[in-house]
Design an enzyme around this catalytic site. Structure first.
Site, PDB file in Angstrom:
ATOM      1  N   ASN A   9       3.448   8.686  -0.153  1.00  0.00           N
ATOM      2  CA  ASN A   9       4.487   8.073  -0.975  1.00  0.00           C
ATOM      3  C   ASN A   9       4.531   8.855  -2.289  1.00  0.00           C
ATOM      4  O   ASN A   9       3.700   8.652  -3.162  1.00  0.00           O
ATOM      5  CB  ASN A   9       4.137   6.595  -1.219  1.00  0.00           C
ATOM      6  N   LYS A  11       6.640   8.712  -4.609  1.00  0.00           N
ATOM      7  CA  LYS A  11       7.233   7.977  -5.741  1.00  0.00           C
ATOM      8  C   LYS A  11       8.263   8.869  -6.460  1.00  0.00           C
ATOM      9  O   LYS A  11       8.943   9.653  -5.806  1.00  0.00           O
ATOM     10  CB  LYS A  11       6.136   7.477  -6.683  1.00  0.00           C
ATOM     11  N   GLU A  97       5.806  -1.749  -6.689  1.00  0.00           N
ATOM     12  CA  GLU A  97       6.550  -1.276  -7.867  1.00  0.00           C
ATOM     13  C   GLU A  97       8.003  -1.749  -7.811  1.00  0.00           C
ATOM     14  O   GLU A  97       8.610  -2.020  -8.847  1.00  0.00           O
ATOM     15  CB  GLU A  97       6.447   0.261  -7.962  1.00  0.00           C
ATOM     16  N   GLU A 167      -1.368  -3.322   0.360  1.00  0.00           N
ATOM     17  CA  GLU A 167      -1.607  -2.586  -0.875  1.00  0.00           C
ATOM     18  C   GLU A 167      -1.954  -3.566  -1.990  1.00  0.00           C
ATOM     19  O   GLU A 167      -1.049  -4.111  -2.645  1.00  0.00           O
ATOM     20  CB  GLU A 167      -0.362  -1.786  -1.268  1.00  0.00           C
ATOM     21  N   GLY A 173      -2.722   3.164  -8.052  1.00  0.00           N
ATOM     22  CA  GLY A 173      -2.659   4.059  -9.201  1.00  0.00           C
ATOM     23  C   GLY A 173      -3.736   3.814 -10.247  1.00  0.00           C
ATOM     24  O   GLY A 173      -3.656   4.317 -11.363  1.00  0.00           O
TER      25      GLY A 173
HETATM   26  P1  PGA Z   1      -1.870   5.300  -5.131  1.00  0.00           P
HETATM   27  O1  PGA Z   1      -0.507   4.589  -4.683  1.00  0.00           O
HETATM   28  O2  PGA Z   1      -2.423   5.996  -3.904  1.00  0.00           O
HETATM   29  O3  PGA Z   1      -1.474   6.255  -6.211  1.00  0.00           O
HETATM   30  O4  PGA Z   1      -2.790   4.230  -5.600  1.00  0.00           O
HETATM   31  C1  PGA Z   1      -0.354   4.014  -3.424  1.00  0.00           C
HETATM   32  C2  PGA Z   1       1.028   3.418  -3.292  1.00  0.00           C
HETATM   33  O5  PGA Z   1       1.558   2.931  -4.299  1.00  0.00           O
HETATM   34  O6  PGA Z   1       1.630   3.428  -2.206  1.00  0.00           O
END
Ligand code: PGA
Length: 251
Positions: A9, A11, A97, A167, A173
């Site tokens: 992902n 983003k 998010e 998640e 993050g």
């Molecule tokens: P991250 O994000 O691996 O940066 O923690 C995962 C996600 O939001 O799908």
């Protein structure tokens, strides 16, 4: 046996040029891998170039969101048929998010999931509790609510086609991943709740990914858990080498 699925992902990262550079390197590294599904969920603006490069390869293309209508006066939105047209096979829905910054609720996520399937896209539906909810001892109530409301109304044929991503919001993050035991406990619970909706047979086939601070160093242990069928990787998917190491976690 559920085939592992590892999805990146990205983003809101990477220009078209960066996308091109990444994918050329990545395909070279993963071209012979067949025993797991690999998906790149890139920004809308990178989908077209990504499809040109991934077409015919063992890496599938995904988007990170979509709207529920096929076409119409919805300024700024992207439709499921547009995603299909540009070569997407997957679409991430209900990411935390989106829930946090764009106020997406389970009912809306549910609607999106049903529409995605109608257009031949495999939805990766995200659920997970916040830190506050975990600290208040509400993790399982929240997960049950999310399963029952964002994953409802599927036909028997579609119910084992979707992908669920657990998640925990506090792990996204933050560099603080769930322990393998926490992931297993939550994902086993999700599978049980899913069985209450669609039966044990379907529930045993559906893939449940873990997501939240996955790194090359922690993924093998997380994947060793019985109810973890793959990963949704944010930050660590932005670097080709790092995502490649995650993809080959058990090699
Ligand atoms: P991250 O994000 O691996 O940066 O923690 C995962 C996600 O939001 O799908």
């Amino acid at each position: 046996m559920r085939k592992p699925l590892i999805a990146a992902n990205w983003k809101m990262y990477k220009t078209t040029r960066e996308t091109e550079e990444y994918i050329k390197k990545f395909l070279n590294l993963v071209k012979d891998i067949k025993d797991r599904d690999i998906v790149l969920c890139v920004p809308f603006t990178s989908l077209y170039i990504a499809e040109k490069l991934l077409n015919g390869s063992n890496v599938k293309l995904g988007a990170q969101n979509m709207y529920v209508e096929e076409k119409g006066a919805y300024t700024g939105e992207i439709s499921p048929s547009m995603l299909k047209d540009v070569g997407c096979s997957y679409v991430i829905l209900g990411h935390s998010e989106r829930r946090k910054y764009f106020y997406e609720k389970d009912e809306f996520v549910n609607k999106k999931m049903l529409v995605a399937l109608k257009f031949g896209l495999t939805p990766i539906v995200c659920i997970g509790e916040t830190l506050q909810e975990r600290e208040d001892g509400k993790t399982f109530d929240v997960l049950e609510y999310q399963v029952k409301n964002s994953l409802k109304n599927l036909s028997k044929e579609d119910a084992d086609k979707i992908v669920i991503a657990y998640e925990p919001v506090w792990a996204i993050g933050t560099g603080k991943n769930a322990t393998p035991q926490q992931a297993q406990q939550a994902q086993n619970f999700i599978r049980e709740k899913y069985a209450e909706l669609y039966g044990k047979d379907v529930s045993s086939k559906v893939r449940i990914l873990y997501g939240g601070s996955i790194k090359p160093e922690n993924f093998k242990e997380i994947m060793a858990q019985q109810d973890v069928d793959g990963g949704l990787v944010g930050g660590a998917s932005l670097d080709v080498e790092s995502f490649y190491k995650i993809v080959i976690y058990d090699k």
